[in-house]
Design a protein around this motif. Structure first.
Motif, PDB file in Angstrom:
ATOM      1  N   LEU A 264      40.205  -9.724 -12.005  1.00  0.00           N
ATOM      2  CA  LEU A 264      40.448 -10.901 -12.686  1.00  0.00           C
ATOM      3  C   LEU A 264      41.500 -11.718 -11.639  1.00  0.00           C
ATOM      4  CD1 LEU A 264      40.084 -13.173 -14.526  1.00  0.00           C
ATOM      5  CD2 LEU A 264      41.668 -12.005 -16.089  1.00  0.00           C
ATOM      6  N   VAL A 265      42.417 -10.751 -11.608  1.00  0.00           N
ATOM      7  CA  VAL A 265      43.943 -11.375 -11.200  1.00  0.00           C
ATOM      8  C   VAL A 265      43.858 -11.988  -9.555  1.00  0.00           C
ATOM      9  CG1 VAL A 265      46.228 -10.846 -10.345  1.00  0.00           C
ATOM     10  CG2 VAL A 265      45.438  -9.973 -12.573  1.00  0.00           C
ATOM     11  N   PRO A 266      43.176 -11.251  -8.602  1.00  0.00           N
ATOM     12  CA  PRO A 266      43.022 -11.942  -7.377  1.00  0.00           C
ATOM     13  C   PRO A 266      42.244 -13.151  -7.235  1.00  0.00           C
ATOM     14  CG  PRO A 266      42.569  -9.563  -7.140  1.00  0.00           C
ATOM     15  CD  PRO A 266      42.583  -9.975  -8.755  1.00  0.00           C
ATOM     16  N   HIS A 267      41.138 -13.241  -8.384  1.00  0.00           N
ATOM     17  CA  HIS A 267      40.753 -14.539  -8.380  1.00  0.00           C
ATOM     18  C   HIS A 267      41.515 -15.723  -8.999  1.00  0.00           C
ATOM     19  CE1 HIS A 267      36.196 -13.757  -7.270  1.00  0.00           C
ATOM     20  NE2 HIS A 267      36.747 -12.384  -7.674  1.00  0.00           N
ATOM     21  N   LEU A 268      42.305 -15.488  -9.746  1.00  0.00           N
ATOM     22  CA  LEU A 268      43.372 -16.217 -10.441  1.00  0.00           C
ATOM     23  C   LEU A 268      44.262 -16.796  -9.348  1.00  0.00           C
ATOM     24  CD1 LEU A 268      43.978 -14.745 -13.966  1.00  0.00           C
ATOM     25  CD2 LEU A 268      42.469 -16.671 -13.185  1.00  0.00           C
ATOM     26  N   VAL A 269      44.706 -15.820  -8.363  1.00  0.00           N
ATOM     27  CA  VAL A 269      45.878 -16.228  -7.766  1.00  0.00           C
ATOM     28  C   VAL A 269      45.211 -16.676  -6.377  1.00  0.00           C
ATOM     29  CG1 VAL A 269      47.372 -14.986  -6.131  1.00  0.00           C
ATOM     30  CG2 VAL A 269      47.185 -14.209  -8.641  1.00  0.00           C
ATOM     31  N   ARG A 270      44.057 -16.329  -5.711  1.00  0.00           N
ATOM     32  CA  ARG A 270      43.646 -16.669  -4.536  1.00  0.00           C
ATOM     33  C   ARG A 270      43.539 -18.255  -4.125  1.00  0.00           C
ATOM     34  NH1 ARG A 270      39.612 -13.694  -4.124  1.00  0.00           N
ATOM     35  NH2 ARG A 270      40.663 -11.735  -3.402  1.00  0.00           N
ATOM     36  N   PRO A 271      43.139 -18.861  -5.099  1.00  0.00           N
ATOM     37  CA  PRO A 271      43.295 -20.488  -5.056  1.00  0.00           C
ATOM     38  C   PRO A 271      44.470 -21.001  -4.692  1.00  0.00           C
ATOM     39  CG  PRO A 271      41.540 -19.944  -6.816  1.00  0.00           C
ATOM     40  CD  PRO A 271      42.578 -18.586  -6.475  1.00  0.00           C
ATOM     41  N   LEU A 272      45.429 -20.300  -5.419  1.00  0.00           N
ATOM     42  CA  LEU A 272      46.819 -20.921  -5.220  1.00  0.00           C
ATOM     43  C   LEU A 272      47.497 -20.616  -4.153  1.00  0.00           C
ATOM     44  CD1 LEU A 272      47.782 -20.369  -9.089  1.00  0.00           C
ATOM     45  CD2 LEU A 272      46.903 -22.379  -8.258  1.00  0.00           C
ATOM     46  N   THR A 273      47.170 -19.265  -3.577  1.00  0.00           N
ATOM     47  CA  THR A 273      48.268 -18.790  -2.444  1.00  0.00           C
ATOM     48  C   THR A 273      47.252 -18.687  -1.033  1.00  0.00           C
ATOM     49  OG1 THR A 273      47.292 -16.457  -2.982  1.00  0.00           O
ATOM     50  CG2 THR A 273      49.251 -17.055  -3.910  1.00  0.00           C
ATOM     51  N   GLY A 274      46.070 -18.917  -1.129  1.00  0.00           N
ATOM     52  CA  GLY A 274      45.215 -18.846   0.229  1.00  0.00           C
ATOM     53  C   GLY A 274      44.839 -17.558   0.133  1.00  0.00           C
ATOM     54  N   PRO A 275      44.035 -17.157   1.467  1.00  0.00           N
ATOM     55  CA  PRO A 275      43.630 -15.623   1.806  1.00  0.00           C
ATOM     56  C   PRO A 275      44.677 -14.749   2.335  1.00  0.00           C
ATOM     57  CG  PRO A 275      42.753 -17.155   3.101  1.00  0.00           C
ATOM     58  CD  PRO A 275      43.658 -18.148   2.493  1.00  0.00           C
TER      59      PRO A 275
END
Length: 334
Positions: A264-275
């Motif tokens: 769950l967490v990487p999916h929540l974070v990725r749109p905000l930080t980029g790859p």
């Protein structure tokens, strides 16, 4: 590629926001329980040994909250590394069978040797996680392993080991209660010593992840491009599996197998930080404890004055998220 896409401008704000959210969630973890407390009561319970709330706050809720911070960060980082390693957005630490290996080894220790303490669990958890890591690495092709092969080998091993765990629980009725409580996943399953005991293992895992962040960025471009940028794909994959083994082994030994946080967490974070893995992993280390402690607080509220164990809450919420993610991506690497 536009500058906005290659370098998201919100990263510092996202990091600060995740830290603030973590502070709020930790405060809620200290205040919410069978006996709700105000922030003033929580503060007096932290600093004043004569306060009525001292025993509840310092001896029960504070160790539980600190354990949630450690385990959450470990699972979030392991999930981020796992998704980068396999190049599969639906991967989590269980994909390579590492959680299953740790669980199978701990259940064996409980059933066969009568192990009943964290100091015993942790070594069995690491032994099982390491053995499965080596097995999956070998079956997946060793130095020539590809993300697809690793995922296939991990899925097969994962299914076999969880079948073994279920069989042991059914056959060993004498150890069933201890195993059942541990395998559900709970931040309340261990004493205050758990936080200090697993800290060195998680610290080494954190250092490994910090070293691997930049090479994982290169690996995302493909093996040939990674070599051209100076990375060594086989070494990066081996180091990633070691880091995941340390993080998941420590977390599983302390709390049992807690699922879906790493997904769950990487999916929540990725749109905000980029790859960029350097930013994604740092923010994930703060957001994952928010998710885990938030689930733990929710479990206390849902069944007050009792509680629903955090492993059950994350399984229900994570299952719903997994269905959503599958429908959104329309493709799953099996």
């Amino acid at each position: 590629m536009s500058p906005v896409l290659s370098r998201p401008p919100r990263r510092p704000a996202v990091l600060l926001g995740s830290v603030a959210l973590l502070v709020v969630t930790a405060a809620l973890s200290l205040a919410v329980g069978a006996k709700p407390m105000s922030l003033a009561e929580v503060w007096s319970g932290l600093v004043d040994p004569q306060a009525p709330a001292y025993t509840v706050v310092r001896e029960m809720r504070l160790p539980r909250t600190l354990l949630g911070l450690e385990v959450g960060a470990a699972l979030g980082l392991a999930g981020g590394v796992m998704q980068a390693l396999t190049r599969n957005p639906l991967a989590d630490p269980g994909l390579l069978g590492i959680n299953a290996g740790a669980s199978a080894a701990v259940v064996t220790g409980i059933s066969v040797l009568g192990i009943g303490s964290l100091s015993g669990y942790v070594w069995f958890a690491f032994l099982g996680a390491a053995a499965v890591s080596v097995l999956v690495w070998a079956v997946g092709g060793g130095r020539t392993a590809t993300p697809g092969r690793l995922a296939l080998a991990g899925a097969a091993v994962n299914a076999v080991l969880y079948a073994y765990v279920s069989a042991v629980q059914l056959l060993d009725t004498a150890s069933l209660d201890a195993m059942r409580f541990w395998t559900v996943g709970s931040l309340a399953a261990t004493g205050a010593s758990a936080t200090l005991f697993i800290a060195p293992f998680i610290a080494v895992g954190l250092i490994a992840v910090a070293v691997l962040a930049r090479p994982l960025n290169a690996l995302a471009l493909g093996d040939e491009s990674a070599r051209a940028l100076g990375a060594r794909p086989a070494v990066v994959r081996a180091g990633s599996i070691v880091a995941i083994t340390l993080l998941c082994g420590a977390a599983t030994a302390a709390c049992g197998p807690i699922v879906f946080v790493g997904l769950l967490v990487p999916h929540l974070v990725r749109p905000l930080t980029g790859p960029d893995m350097r930013w994604l992993l740092v923010v994930s280390a703060f957001v994952a404890p928010v998710v885990l402690l938030g689930a733990d607080v929710l479990g206390r509220v849902l069944a007050r004055p009792g509680e629903v164990q955090v492993g059950i809450v994350t399984a229900v919420a994570g299952g719903a998220f997994f269905v959503w993610a599958v429908r959104r991506t329309r493709a799953v690497a099996v």
